[in-house]
Motif scaffolding. Sequence first.
Motif, PDB file in Angstrom:
ATOM      1  N   GLN A 194       0.838  -1.195   0.000  1.00  0.00           N
ATOM      2  CA  GLN A 194       0.000   0.000   0.000  1.00  0.00           C
ATOM      3  C   GLN A 194       0.876   1.249   0.000  1.00  0.00           C
ATOM      4  O   GLN A 194       1.964   1.267   0.560  1.00  0.00           O
ATOM      5  CB  GLN A 194      -0.904   0.025   1.234  1.00  0.00           C
ATOM      6  CG  GLN A 194      -1.902  -1.122   1.268  1.00  0.00           C
ATOM      7  CD  GLN A 194      -2.938  -1.041   0.154  1.00  0.00           C
ATOM      8  OE1 GLN A 194      -3.378   0.037  -0.229  1.00  0.00           O
ATOM      9  NE2 GLN A 194      -3.334  -2.202  -0.367  1.00  0.00           N
ATOM     10  N   ALA A 195       0.358   2.318  -0.614  1.00  0.00           N
ATOM     11  CA  ALA A 195       1.119   3.551  -0.760  1.00  0.00           C
ATOM     12  C   ALA A 195       1.261   4.266   0.578  1.00  0.00           C
ATOM     13  O   ALA A 195       0.412   4.158   1.468  1.00  0.00           O
ATOM     14  CB  ALA A 195       0.432   4.473  -1.768  1.00  0.00           C
ATOM     15  N   ASP A 196       2.348   4.999   0.695  1.00  0.00           N
ATOM     16  CA  ASP A 196       2.490   5.944   1.776  1.00  0.00           C
ATOM     17  C   ASP A 196       1.368   6.977   1.647  1.00  0.00           C
ATOM     18  O   ASP A 196       1.079   7.438   0.541  1.00  0.00           O
ATOM     19  CB  ASP A 196       3.864   6.627   1.662  1.00  0.00           C
ATOM     20  CG  ASP A 196       4.148   7.531   2.847  1.00  0.00           C
ATOM     21  OD1 ASP A 196       3.381   8.493   3.030  1.00  0.00           O
ATOM     22  OD2 ASP A 196       5.136   7.284   3.553  1.00  0.00           O
ATOM     23  N   PRO A 197       0.715   7.344   2.743  1.00  0.00           N
ATOM     24  CA  PRO A 197      -0.390   8.317   2.640  1.00  0.00           C
ATOM     25  C   PRO A 197       0.002   9.631   1.973  1.00  0.00           C
ATOM     26  O   PRO A 197      -0.852  10.316   1.412  1.00  0.00           O
ATOM     27  CB  PRO A 197      -0.780   8.539   4.112  1.00  0.00           C
ATOM     28  CG  PRO A 197      -0.347   7.298   4.817  1.00  0.00           C
ATOM     29  CD  PRO A 197       0.898   6.854   4.114  1.00  0.00           C
ATOM     30  N   SER A 198       1.294   9.967   2.014  1.00  0.00           N
ATOM     31  CA  SER A 198       1.745  11.206   1.391  1.00  0.00           C
ATOM     32  C   SER A 198       2.035  11.046  -0.097  1.00  0.00           C
ATOM     33  O   SER A 198       2.391  12.020  -0.768  1.00  0.00           O
ATOM     34  CB  SER A 198       3.005  11.715   2.090  1.00  0.00           C
ATOM     35  OG  SER A 198       4.073  10.775   1.929  1.00  0.00           O
ATOM     36  N   ALA A 199       1.900   9.838  -0.628  1.00  0.00           N
ATOM     37  CA  ALA A 199       2.215   9.601  -2.038  1.00  0.00           C
ATOM     38  C   ALA A 199       1.210  10.299  -2.939  1.00  0.00           C
ATOM     39  O   ALA A 199       0.100  10.643  -2.527  1.00  0.00           O
ATOM     40  CB  ALA A 199       2.229   8.096  -2.329  1.00  0.00           C
ATOM     41  N   ASP A 200       1.634  10.451  -4.194  1.00  0.00           N
ATOM     42  CA  ASP A 200       0.798  11.162  -5.178  1.00  0.00           C
ATOM     43  C   ASP A 200      -0.280  10.213  -5.692  1.00  0.00           C
ATOM     44  O   ASP A 200      -0.228   9.732  -6.818  1.00  0.00           O
ATOM     45  CB  ASP A 200       1.696  11.665  -6.313  1.00  0.00           C
ATOM     46  CG  ASP A 200       0.915  12.464  -7.346  1.00  0.00           C
ATOM     47  OD1 ASP A 200      -0.118  13.044  -6.975  1.00  0.00           O
ATOM     48  OD2 ASP A 200       1.348  12.486  -8.509  1.00  0.00           O
ATOM     49  N   ALA A 201      -1.253   9.910  -4.835  1.00  0.00           N
ATOM     50  CA  ALA A 201      -2.281   8.937  -5.211  1.00  0.00           C
ATOM     51  C   ALA A 201      -3.581   9.272  -4.489  1.00  0.00           C
ATOM     52  O   ALA A 201      -3.583   9.776  -3.368  1.00  0.00           O
ATOM     53  CB  ALA A 201      -1.817   7.525  -4.852  1.00  0.00           C
ATOM     54  N   GLY A 202      -4.711   8.960  -5.157  1.00  0.00           N
ATOM     55  CA  GLY A 202      -6.008   9.104  -4.519  1.00  0.00           C
ATOM     56  C   GLY A 202      -6.556  10.518  -4.501  1.00  0.00           C
ATOM     57  O   GLY A 202      -7.144  10.939  -3.501  1.00  0.00           O
ATOM     58  N   ARG A 203      -6.419  11.262  -5.597  1.00  0.00           N
ATOM     59  CA  ARG A 203      -6.927  12.637  -5.663  1.00  0.00           C
ATOM     60  C   ARG A 203      -8.234  12.662  -6.460  1.00  0.00           C
ATOM     61  O   ARG A 203      -8.299  12.150  -7.570  1.00  0.00           O
ATOM     62  CB  ARG A 203      -5.915  13.567  -6.349  1.00  0.00           C
ATOM     63  CG  ARG A 203      -4.518  13.502  -5.746  1.00  0.00           C
ATOM     64  CD  ARG A 203      -3.573  14.490  -6.410  1.00  0.00           C
ATOM     65  NE  ARG A 203      -3.646  14.473  -7.863  1.00  0.00           N
ATOM     66  CZ  ARG A 203      -2.990  13.607  -8.638  1.00  0.00           C
ATOM     67  NH1 ARG A 203      -2.229  12.687  -8.080  1.00  0.00           N
ATOM     68  NH2 ARG A 203      -3.093  13.668  -9.952  1.00  0.00           N
TER      69      ARG A 203
END
Length: 778
Positions: free
Chosen positions: A85-94
């Motif tokens: 799973q991505a780091d919450p700060s990653a450029d994902a889920g916008r």
Amino acid sequence: MRFTDGRWLMRPGVRPAYPAQVLDAEETTGGLVIHAPSRRITRRGDLLDGPALTVTLGAPLPGVISVRVTHFARPEPGPDFAIEQADPSADAGRLTRAEDGTLLFASGELTARISAPGEAWALDFLADGRRLTGSGAHAMAALETDSGHYLREQLDLGVGHFVYGLGERFGPLVRNGQNVEMWNADGGTGSEQAYKNVPFFLTNAGYGVFVNHPGRVDYEVASEAVSRTQFSVAGHSLEYFLIHGPSPREILARYTALTGRPALPPAWSFGLWLTTSFTTNYDEETVSGIIEEMARRELPLSVFHFDSFWMREHQWCDFQWDTRIFPDPAGMLARLKATGLHISVWINPYIAQRSPLFAEGAAAGYLLKRADGTVWQTDLWQPGMGIVDFTNPAARDWFAGKLDALLEMGVDCFKTDFGERIPTDVVYFDGSDPERMHNYYTHLYNQTVFEVLRKRRGDGEALVFARSATAGSQQFPVHWGGDCEATFESMAESLRGGLSLGMSGFGFWSHDIGGFEGTPSPALFKRWIAFGLLSSHSRLHGSRSYRVPWLFDEESVDVLRYFTGLKAQLMPYLYAAADQAVHSGVPLMRAMVLEFPDDPACAHLDRQYLLGDDLLVAPVFTEDGEVSYYVPAGTWTHVLTGERVQGPGWVREQHGFQSLPLLARPGSVIAVGSETQRPDYDYADGVTLRIFELPDGANVTTRIVAADGTTAAVFTTTREGHTVTVEASDAPAHWKIQLSGVEHASADGATVTQDRLGLIAEPTGRVVAFQLEGESES
């Protein structure tokens, strides 16, 4: 599984429900939940009754969007794939909304576009300003059938778009037009069945798709709907990941970031493996005689493998040597290891009723059970056998303990055979669903063995030789292709399987040189040797006959010696490519389309491959040595002869048994070692950098990876006009440079000689600058 009857009708007993529109959408942390009724809402009365689908979008990693489709919200039984799973700060889920109300859910450069609330259902995936694929009208569906409930998705396939992967499959490399079932089976290499089913495919259209379901997944690839890829599962929920590339290499990198990348196999494992074969008669004297004869004939051997009959018949597995034929196993292993050999032994997860471990495992609850609590048993393979339940942590420890005793004795690795014949009428210790566990069982099996090796031997030394696999199993190398036949046709189908597995995220792969079933002709054996020694891992193995070369003809001895030595020399290049697989997910053996996705001629090629970034290999599948292969654009060079081949185009050649098309890519710098007798040595000491057709402006970095996985040396090769410069960081004491095809050049910082393959320079320091003479020189 097929649900439709042509374009307009459904098959008898099939009742579909399609999302008709977006009713509303709710943003969550890093995700989006969409409610989609199966009818258009034109008045309030349309809000009554169902069915309706819930579509949940997520962003596990940048460039990846997950889509979960749910009909009835029911708890899903295990097992489940482990997903990064991505780091919450990653450029994902916008989430953003366009002016017309269209929903845009982004993950990195990948965007899912969903129709505005009230509009007709549409889900599209876009990247770099273009549409990759999408799920339109009557694509996504919940289907009630007479045999159960299913969820289905269909994604569009554009003109000229091809699908690859879905595990180790032995038919045509391109999956278009095929029905593929994810169900591990022991079906050999000549059928539609596969030992290694992986619910992941990639395309040449900039994306791949991973279906996050460990059980049966049915694919209809441009078959039921010829312009769509369809996948379906039984039950009430279906999740898939749309993975952007845009290149196939980048798709694989992201997919393996999600599901795991392979460990680096030990350097010694890349050498020649020789086995007892399966049902041959052998004892310690036979084994010692074979090994001594290999040494007498100067045939380098790295690993000796004892197949099934190292244990007593009808007792597989009890993990005890058959002392009738191996009276002193510990002493025998010590004697073999004193010659420099590594030792492999065969195992499987099945426990015969006659094995003392059967009663032990049954009493402790370590074997799979039936619903009535009795041990599940069968006579298929071993009389009365049971199967280890790897969902029970105590059973895993018990099984690992038996292997640890063998490691203490001197065994170095295990051939983890079988793991496909896993029943569904069983009860698991942890309550796992038997259908979902059928394919996943092999993951737990090989993980258990791999971890005991890593614990005992340490990182960098753990290795299995596995036949069955599923998604994520690439973390536990190496895998081999299973039971092939001693024919040229089976040799070709084996290659297709290996390339398909590489397109499914597996970095390392092998096969039985000469074929498993039957005895190869001398010609086939020699052709297969060349192919086998230019594969990731190289094993001589058969069923009812030995695979030692002198039993075929004396030329086979020479061919084996030549190609074993060649692979040892290529180890600086191969081990760097292996390290690349570990860090990027790109396989050591690569289908041509993986490296040249924009060359339409490469789309269907499955009789040749790239070995690492820069070596093209075209195995010879004929007795007389005639071979046709395709060369991409540029001037390629035959590594063995120095002859040049101009691409793009098809080439037809004739090759003797100590030759095959092995071409260096234009602009490549290939590190060749100084050792021909073993695969594990100091790759930097005495290394030769072979430079091929370096273009003006080139800048090539060559990293030498030591046998322990660290960096031993780094070389930078550049060209500006007629000047080629090679600079070494941490230069080894002895190293060379060869400019392939160059006849005239002066060099600063080196002494220069010439051979038939080109100019050779021996540097006196860290930097060498060549002045090429003549415009035509490389």
